[in-house]
Design a protein around this motif. Structure first.
Motif, mmCIF file in Angstrom:
data_model
loop_
_atom_site.group_PDB
_atom_site.id
_atom_site.type_symbol
_atom_site.label_atom_id
_atom_site.label_comp_id
_atom_site.label_asym_id
_atom_site.label_seq_id
_atom_site.Cartn_x
_atom_site.Cartn_y
_atom_site.Cartn_z
ATOM 1 N N ASP A 140 0.854 -1.183 0.000
ATOM 2 C CA ASP A 140 0.000 0.000 0.000
ATOM 3 C C ASP A 140 0.890 1.234 0.000
ATOM 4 N N SER A 141 0.843 2.008 -1.082
ATOM 5 C CA SER A 141 1.726 3.170 -1.247
ATOM 6 C C SER A 141 0.978 4.491 -1.090
ATOM 7 N N SER A 142 -0.157 4.476 -0.400
ATOM 8 C CA SER A 142 -0.971 5.680 -0.280
ATOM 9 C C SER A 142 -0.195 6.847 0.307
ATOM 10 N N SER A 143 0.400 6.661 1.480
ATOM 11 C CA SER A 143 1.093 7.758 2.141
ATOM 12 C C SER A 143 2.327 8.187 1.368
ATOM 13 N N SER A 144 2.974 7.267 0.678
ATOM 14 C CA SER A 144 4.169 7.599 -0.104
ATOM 15 C C SER A 144 3.800 8.475 -1.300
ATOM 16 N N PHE A 145 2.729 8.135 -1.978
ATOM 17 C CA PHE A 145 2.276 8.957 -3.094
ATOM 18 C C PHE A 145 1.877 10.347 -2.600
ATOM 19 N N LEU A 146 1.173 10.393 -1.471
ATOM 20 C CA LEU A 146 0.775 11.675 -0.927
ATOM 21 C C LEU A 146 1.995 12.519 -0.578
ATOM 22 N N GLY A 147 3.017 11.901 -0.019
ATOM 23 C CA GLY A 147 4.235 12.629 0.318
ATOM 24 C C GLY A 147 4.891 13.227 -0.913
ATOM 25 N N ALA A 148 4.896 12.509 -2.019
ATOM 26 C CA ALA A 148 5.492 13.020 -3.249
ATOM 27 C C ALA A 148 4.701 14.210 -3.782
ATOM 28 N N TYR A 149 3.377 14.141 -3.695
ATOM 29 C CA TYR A 149 2.547 15.210 -4.235
ATOM 30 C C TYR A 149 2.484 16.435 -3.325
ATOM 31 N N THR A 150 2.806 16.281 -2.057
ATOM 32 C CA THR A 150 2.818 17.433 -1.150
ATOM 33 C C THR A 150 4.225 17.978 -0.950
ATOM 34 N N SER A 151 5.180 17.517 -1.759
ATOM 35 C CA SER A 151 6.562 17.973 -1.608
ATOM 36 C C SER A 151 6.753 19.417 -2.024
ATOM 37 N N SER A 152 5.835 19.937 -2.840
ATOM 38 C CA SER A 152 5.891 21.340 -3.239
ATOM 39 C C SER A 152 4.510 21.768 -3.699
ATOM 40 N N GLY A 153 4.338 23.067 -3.923
ATOM 41 C CA GLY A 153 3.050 23.570 -4.369
ATOM 42 C C GLY A 153 2.673 23.094 -5.754
ATOM 43 N N PHE A 154 3.670 22.907 -6.611
ATOM 44 C CA PHE A 154 3.435 22.375 -7.954
ATOM 45 C C PHE A 154 4.489 21.296 -8.207
ATOM 46 N N PRO A 155 4.255 20.077 -7.721
ATOM 47 C CA PRO A 155 5.275 19.032 -7.809
ATOM 48 C C PRO A 155 5.372 18.408 -9.194
ATOM 49 N N ILE A 156 6.535 17.919 -9.511
ATOM 50 C CA ILE A 156 6.752 17.067 -10.677
ATOM 51 C C ILE A 156 7.067 15.693 -10.126
ATOM 52 N N VAL A 157 6.143 14.763 -10.302
ATOM 53 C CA VAL A 157 6.223 13.460 -9.638
ATOM 54 C C VAL A 157 6.536 12.388 -10.663
ATOM 55 N N TYR A 158 7.559 11.609 -10.376
ATOM 56 C CA TYR A 158 7.977 10.510 -11.254
ATOM 57 C C TYR A 158 7.618 9.197 -10.583
ATOM 58 N N ILE A 159 6.924 8.345 -11.314
ATOM 59 C CA ILE A 159 6.504 7.040 -10.803
ATOM 60 C C ILE A 159 7.176 5.966 -11.651
ATOM 61 N N ASN A 172 -8.186 13.228 -7.979
ATOM 62 C CA ASN A 172 -7.966 13.380 -9.413
ATOM 63 C C ASN A 172 -7.740 14.832 -9.800
ATOM 64 N N ASP A 173 -7.558 15.741 -8.827
ATOM 65 C CA ASP A 173 -7.221 17.124 -9.147
ATOM 66 C C ASP A 173 -5.933 17.543 -8.439
ATOM 67 N N ASN A 174 -4.992 16.591 -8.304
ATOM 68 C CA ASN A 174 -3.704 16.906 -7.705
ATOM 69 C C ASN A 174 -2.912 17.788 -8.664
ATOM 70 N N VAL A 175 -2.692 19.043 -8.291
ATOM 71 C CA VAL A 175 -1.966 19.967 -9.147
ATOM 72 C C VAL A 175 -0.519 19.530 -9.269
ATOM 73 N N GLY A 176 -0.014 19.501 -10.484
ATOM 74 C CA GLY A 176 1.356 19.100 -10.738
ATOM 75 C C GLY A 176 1.456 18.300 -12.029
ATOM 76 N N ILE A 177 2.640 17.813 -12.308
ATOM 77 C CA ILE A 177 2.901 16.990 -13.486
ATOM 78 C C ILE A 177 3.243 15.593 -13.015
ATOM 79 N N SER A 178 2.518 14.610 -13.503
ATOM 80 C CA SER A 178 2.694 13.226 -13.069
ATOM 81 C C SER A 178 3.184 12.377 -14.224
ATOM 82 N N PHE A 179 4.356 11.775 -14.056
ATOM 83 C CA PHE A 179 4.874 10.802 -15.018
ATOM 84 C C PHE A 179 4.432 9.415 -14.553
#
Length: 344
Positions: A27-46, A75-82
């Motif tokens: 279960d990677s729920s908290s890990s994904f959340l941590g990546a998306y809250t790392s900045s106001g406009f995160p660039i997240v690589y998966i 589904n409205d997480n602001v940022g760029i998701s790879f």
């Protein structure tokens, strides 16, 4: 000048593995959340894993009506998701098949799931600087077209600022529904009006090459002899339930044009119609064929006109007044038929 450490550079791109995400059944729920809250406009690589990732917990608000900032995974997480083609499953991603998708489902249509690159912007978060300023979440522009000294053919070149293409592939047949869309633009109306697309063709100088400039150019090609159920422009509207009580106010509106609508046939023997309309039973109620002949289930003459012996006209023109119907013949003059009152 602000000096940045190597660690700061690594933080420019958030990798879910750096926040403890694991592939497969973890279960990677908290890990994904941590990546998306790392900045106001995160660039997240998966990173890609054949087993994908699981997000089992719905974190934060499930509302998708208004972006409420970081602290939730929706589904409205602001940022760029790879997303890199990963299969992402679990209760935390919702059920897109019922229109309740979250995270990698789209905000405007939670039935749809993004597989590779997802970009969410919030241009409304920037205060407006004036009435005529439009804030753009994404802007793609090209510098002006011009001849290039290296052109193989002088003064003949073309550019496309943005090109999007797709191929329907194979597998189609009777009874199948394997559909492809190059673009799917959605605007959900609430209390504000809006435009799905705005196409501006601005004339800022005299066009000297003699070519035709178009606001919308629909063209295509194919192999001689092949046919398809293809419609260049299809306008429809209805309710989500299919009852169709929601009608267009106007199907097509044309303003400020010299020729409002032009249609051409390409060969003398070409069949078909320029215009064809149907009643509720599918019967033709009005038709203009490609020879210029008009057929109508009813005809209304609204022009009150009385020609005289010197009036000229084009063959086929029909006019009327209170006493006569006037028909223009091949001689270019009118002939008339008297009208008599209906009596019992």
């Amino acid at each position: 000048m602000v000096l940045r450490t190597l660690a700061k550079h690594f933080n420019d791109l958030s990798n879910v593995l750096d926040f403890g995400a694991g592939p497969g059944a973890v279960d990677s729920s908290s890990s994904f959340l941590g990546a998306y809250t790392s900045s106001g406009f995160p660039i997240v690589y998966i990173p890609y894993f054949s087993g994908g990732y699981r997000i089992d917990n719905i974190i934060g608000s499930s509302s998708r009506l208004l972006y409420t900032g970081v602290g939730s995974l929706r589904n409205d997480n602001v940022g760029i998701s790879f997303l890199n083609g990963n299969v992402i499953s679990g209760a935390g991603v919702g059920t897109p098949s019922t229109g309740h998708g979250t995270f990698n489902a789209t905000y405007t249509n939670p039935w749809n799931v993004t597989t590779n690159l997802k970009m969410e912007f919030d241009p409304a978060a920037i205060p407006s600087a004036g009435q005529y300023v439009t804030y753009q979440g994404l802007s793609v522009e090209c510098l002006p077209e011009r001849p290039n000294n290296g052109d193989a053919v002088a003064n003949h070149r073309g550019i496309a600022c943005v090109y999007r293409g797709a191929d329907t592939g194979t597998g189609g047949g009777t009874g199948t529904a394997i559909g492809t869309e190059v673009d799917n633009d959605v605007l959900n109306l609430n209390t504000n009006s809006g435009n799905v697309d705005e196409i501006d063709l601005n004339v800022n100088g005299r066009v000297a090459d003699g070519g035709i400039s178009r606001g919308l150019f629909i063209t295509g090609g194919g192999v001689d002899g092949l046919t398809c159920n293809c419609v260049a422009l299809d306008i429809q509207h209805g309710s989500y339930g299919g009852i169709k009580p929601i009608l267009w106010g106007t199907g097509i509106s044309i303003r400020s044009s010299v020729q409002s609508l032009q249609m051409y046939k390409t060969t003398a023997s070409e069949g078909g119609s320029f215009v064809q309309a149907y009643d509720e039973n599918g019967n033709t109620s009005f038709i203009v064929d490609k020879n210029g002949y008009v057929g109508a289930s009813g005809l209304t003459l609204t022009k009150n006109y009385t020609p005289n012996s010197t009036s000229s006209c084009k063959k086929g023109r029909i006019m009327a007044d209170d006493n006569y119907i006037y028909v223009c013949t091949s001689s270019g003059t009118y002939k008339r038929v008297a009208l008599s009152a209906i009596s019992d």
